[in-house]
Design an enzyme around this catalytic site. Structure first.
Site, PDB file in Angstrom:
ATOM      1  N   ASP A 263      -1.287   1.088   7.561  1.00 45.44           N
ATOM      2  CA  ASP A 263      -1.176   1.390   6.038  1.00 45.44           C
ATOM      3  C   ASP A 263      -1.255   2.897   5.890  1.00 45.44           C
ATOM      4  O   ASP A 263      -1.589   3.669   6.765  1.00 45.44           O
ATOM      5  CB  ASP A 263      -2.261   1.028   5.152  1.00 45.44           C
ATOM      6  CG  ASP A 263      -1.693   0.635   3.873  1.00 45.44           C
ATOM      7  OD1 ASP A 263      -0.917   1.373   3.441  1.00 45.44           O
ATOM      8  OD2 ASP A 263      -2.353  -0.188   3.092  1.00 45.44           O
TER       9      ASP A 263
HETATM   10  C1  NOJ Z   1      -0.796   1.747   0.353  1.00 48.24           C
HETATM   11  C2  NOJ Z   1      -0.919   0.209   0.032  1.00 48.24           C
HETATM   12  O1  NOJ Z   1      -2.220  -0.386   0.310  1.00 48.24           O
HETATM   13  C3  NOJ Z   1       0.157  -0.713   0.753  1.00 48.24           C
HETATM   14  O2  NOJ Z   1       0.206  -2.048   0.167  1.00 48.24           O
HETATM   15  C4  NOJ Z   1       1.640   0.275   0.443  1.00 48.24           C
HETATM   16  O3  NOJ Z   1       2.531  -0.761   0.955  1.00 48.24           O
HETATM   17  C5  NOJ Z   1       1.782   1.531   1.165  1.00 48.24           C
HETATM   18  N1  NOJ Z   1       0.607   2.242   0.482  1.00 48.24           N
HETATM   19  C6  NOJ Z   1       2.961   1.947   1.095  1.00 48.24           C
HETATM   20  O4  NOJ Z   1       3.300   2.412  -0.200  1.00 48.24           O
END
Ligand code: NOJ
Length: 741
Positions: A263
């Protein structure tokens, strides 16, 4: 490309080039006029790293993406195309209801169709992979991201995960209009302690395996090409560094062979977690855990080469990760068609086309959950004076969080459509108050907070609304959360509507008791006051681009609400996490009113949620009869042995409608404590007035398996009870025995 050509390509790449394939940066780095701010500016990526970067997130638009693809391929020594990834969570420009609302449809086909439409709009805009589905099981309404999941039930979550993956990917992601899916957030991100975003997760191994992992596994089995690590710790190990979780469970046990992506910034967060000293250690932990792509931090590009040269990381790990990235690019057909479906013409043709809007409307209709109705709904279509009051009465923004591509101009507010489509009533529309106080500190990815009134204006608007309410036959109160109150980083300590809106309800209830409340929100809320003061309550969630039409038609009876809650609505915040498949305790609570202090109960609130899982009313009236089992013994040693559970469902009313027939099973005694009941099947059926249908569920031994005392996933002989009914409170039980002969 043939596999051997990929092998050859890998062989020919320099170490820097390989590592570049594992870096994912936001689109801003590649836009000519972009200004880098926040983390983008802070992480300090070099021009060389940008030139070798293998994938890009958070950017869309065919024209831009084709240019960026050209630029990237030019700067890559082997002209390797980039992967473009984006959060398309509940629709691209045609916005579908938020996932929790989709969960309430109990209609996986509809959810799959929605995903396939989102894929089409995403693909023409040049994006190859969506960061969806979010398969995290959610039982704590304080957590802001419950709106991104499909609810509290492991079985239902798995079914929706599969539906979404199939909808996005089809049978081959190379085909036109298909995108790859990214199942997230692995694992158990939906269980942060005390509901607080990014907090640690504490869960027993058994519960993890039995309740939290199955939905992700459904995604893997459905062929999802990527998986994202979660921000949280599990067993005190951050997922992004959790070798056992990623290699033993995800790869070996579940058989995932696609790309594992961290993430946002999660690799460098290993330093904040306090398990890595610095970027070097963070990179080492993540690559060893099997993380292929590092999203928005640069420990791989700065450290992997040194780690390999010093013998601290095996070169094999790098090659394997790069190979997986190249294979994914090849699966998408990017080596032959680097733009894939990106097309400016295509964007004009498919985005928000009639067919997509119709599907979004249908999905919105089926996601509405009627929580209360004393007969005030449906509204009369003529001769009434109806006052629509509240900050959602004239609001087009019914999209919810993560609708990054949504545009208010694509949608309608109820105030714009009701008078024209139901012209034989008198109407007033009053905004009455801000959704949240004007000085709220809400901010979000796509927008900042805009409020309509200052304090003085708000007081006047409230007075005017109360006056209008007093003069109306019926008041439809349109209340809810602000979209920035849900989604990522939107945890709350209390789950009530903003106070001003409750004040509005209270003032109106004093002058007119004919109140219908329609709610726009992304999490289960404490609705006690709303229930008490309303004659009907319609849970609309954030219903998307076509939401206003769906809500309007449900209010006037053209649409018969058929949504059922996929997440319990707690009585109050003190109950969370609350879920229907709880465990038997040694000191169960007796019947209501029974005096027994030393049992599992609260002193001040009931144990039961206000609205349970599976619950939802209809304008029709359904009855259940002739429940029976084909036999009372299931032989678990014979694979093919099954029991048929039958029920007849009748629509006793003159209103056609849809019922969700739900099958729950209770394992009465096990080697470990078993849930009081578990959802094992459901069928959504349509019944004409007075029509009956016989529904058959097939019970197999497989449905009875669980992690036993030795952590073996199997069934145990003994008694089972079956409940078939309208929701998780069904009391009519039938019994059978599982034997192994
Ligand atoms: C953080 C989020 O937790 C995740 O769900 C998301 O896909 C990513 N950022 C990318 O934007």
């Amino acid at each position: 490309m043939e596999k051997k050509e990929i092998v050859q390509l890998l062989d020919d790449m320099s170490m820097e080039e390989k590592i570049g394939q594992l870096l994912q940066l936001t689109g801003s780095y590649f836009m000519d006029d972009a200004v880098l701010t926040g983390p983008e500016a802070e992480i300090g990526v070099t021009d060389q790293e940008i030139a070798l970067c293998g994938s890009v997130l958070s950017i869309h638009g065919a024209s831009d993406l084709m240019k960026i693809q050209d630029k990237i391929m030019k700067s890559q020594p082997h002209h390797i195309p980039a992967l473009f990834m984006l959060d398309v969570i509940h629709g691209f420009r045609t916005v579908f209801p938020v996932p929790i609302a989709q969960g309430c449809t109990f209609n996986p086909e509809l959810v799959k169709e929605g995903a396939s439409i989102s894929a089409k709009e995403t693909a023409v805009s040049g994006v190859h992979i969506t960061f969806s589905p979010m398969s995290d099981l959610c039982r704590d309404a304080r957590w802001g991201r419950v709106m991104e999941g499909t609810g509290e039930d492991k079985y239902l979550n798995g079914i929706y995960t599969k539906a979404m993956v199939e909808g996005y990917q089809g049978d081959d992601i190379k085909k036109p209009y298909k995108v790859g899916a990214c199942v997230k957030h692995f694992a158990a991100y939906g269980l942060p302690e005390a509901g607080r975003e990014y907090n640690a997760v504490e869960v027993s191994n058994r519960t993890l395996f039995e309740d939290y992992l199955p939905a992700y596994e459904e995604g893997v089995k459905a062929g999802a090409v990527s998986v994202m690590t979660s921000f949280n710790t599990l067993d005190r190990i951050p997922s992004t560094a959790n070798c056992k979780l990623m290699r033993d469970v995800l790869r070996n046990k579940m058989g995932f062979d696609g790309v594992l992506i961290s993430d946002y910034g999660a690799v460098m967060e290993l330093v904040n977690h306090g398990i890595a000293e610095d970027a070097k250690e963070a990179a080492k932990l993540a690559i060893k855990a099997g993380v292929d792509i590092e999203m928005m931090s640069r420990s791989y590009v700065s450290e992997l080469k040194g780690l390999i040269e010093q013998g601290e990381v095996d070169q094999k790990l790098l090659d394997e990760a790069v190979m997986r990235v190249l294979i994914l690019k090849n699966k998408l057909g990017l080596f032959e068609k680097p733009y894939k479906d990106a097309s400016v013409e295509g964007e004009k043709e498919v985005i928000l086309c009639k067919e997509h809007r119709e599907a979004a409307r249908k999905c919105a209709e089926e996601s509405l959950v009627l929580l209360e109705n004393d007969g005030i709904l449906p509204l009369h279509t003529q001769g009434q004076h109806i006052a629509f009051i509240g900050p959602y009465a004239d609001n087009k923004e019914l999209f919810g969080a993560w609708a990054l591509m949504a545009d208010g101009n694509d949608a309608n507010a109820l105030s714009e459509i009701v008078p024209a489509l139901y012209p034989n009533n008198g109407y007033t529309f009053e905004h009455a108050c801000n959704i949240v106080p004007k000085d709220s500190l809400l901010s979000g990815l796509a927008s900042t907070l805009e409020t309509k009134y200052n304090d003085q204006e708000e007081a006047l608007a409230m007075d005017r609304a109360v006056e209008k309410a007093a003069a109306a036959d019926v008041v439809v109160l349109m209340l809810g959360e602000h979209r920035l109150q849900t989604g990522e980083a939107a945890a709350v300590g209390d789950i009530i509507l903003p106070k001003k809106q409750l004040e509005l309800l209270d003032k109106i209830a004093r002058v007119n008791q004919n109140i219908v409340t329609v709610l726009f929100n992304g999490r289960p809320l404490d609705l006690r006051e709303i229930k008490e003061k309303s004659k009907a309550v319609l849970e609309a969630w954030f219903p998307g681009t076509e939401g206003a039409y769906a809500v309007m038609d449900a209010l006037f009876g053209k649409v018969n609400p058929s949504g059922r809650l996929s997440m319990s609505f707690p009585y109050s915040v003190g109950q969370v996490p609350v879920h229907y498949d709880e465990f038997a305790t040694g000191r169960p609570k007796g019947e209501e009113g029974e005096q027994n202090k030393f049992c599992s109960r609260y002193e001040d609130i009931p144990n039961a949620p206000l609205y349970p899982f599976g619950y939802g009313l209809s304008y029709s009236e359904f009855s259940y009869s002739d429940r029976c089992l084909s036999k009372q013994k299931l032989n678990g040693s014979k694979n093919e042995d099954t029991i048929e559970a039958r029920v007849t469902v009748t629509n006793q009313s003159e209103v056609p409608g849809m019922e969700v027939v739900q099958l729950y099973i209770q394992d009465v005694k096990g080697s470990v404590v078993r849930p009081k009941r578990e959802l094992k099947g459901f069928k959504k059926i349509f019944l004409k007035p007075q029509e009956s249908k016989t529904i058959i569920f097939t019970i197999t031994e497989k449905m009875l398996r669980f992690y036993d005392i030795d952590m073996e996933f199997k069934s145990e002989p003994g008694e089972f009870r079956i409940y078939i009914g309208h929701d998780s409170l069904e009391t009519h039980a039938m019994a059978f025995h599982l034997v192994k002969e």
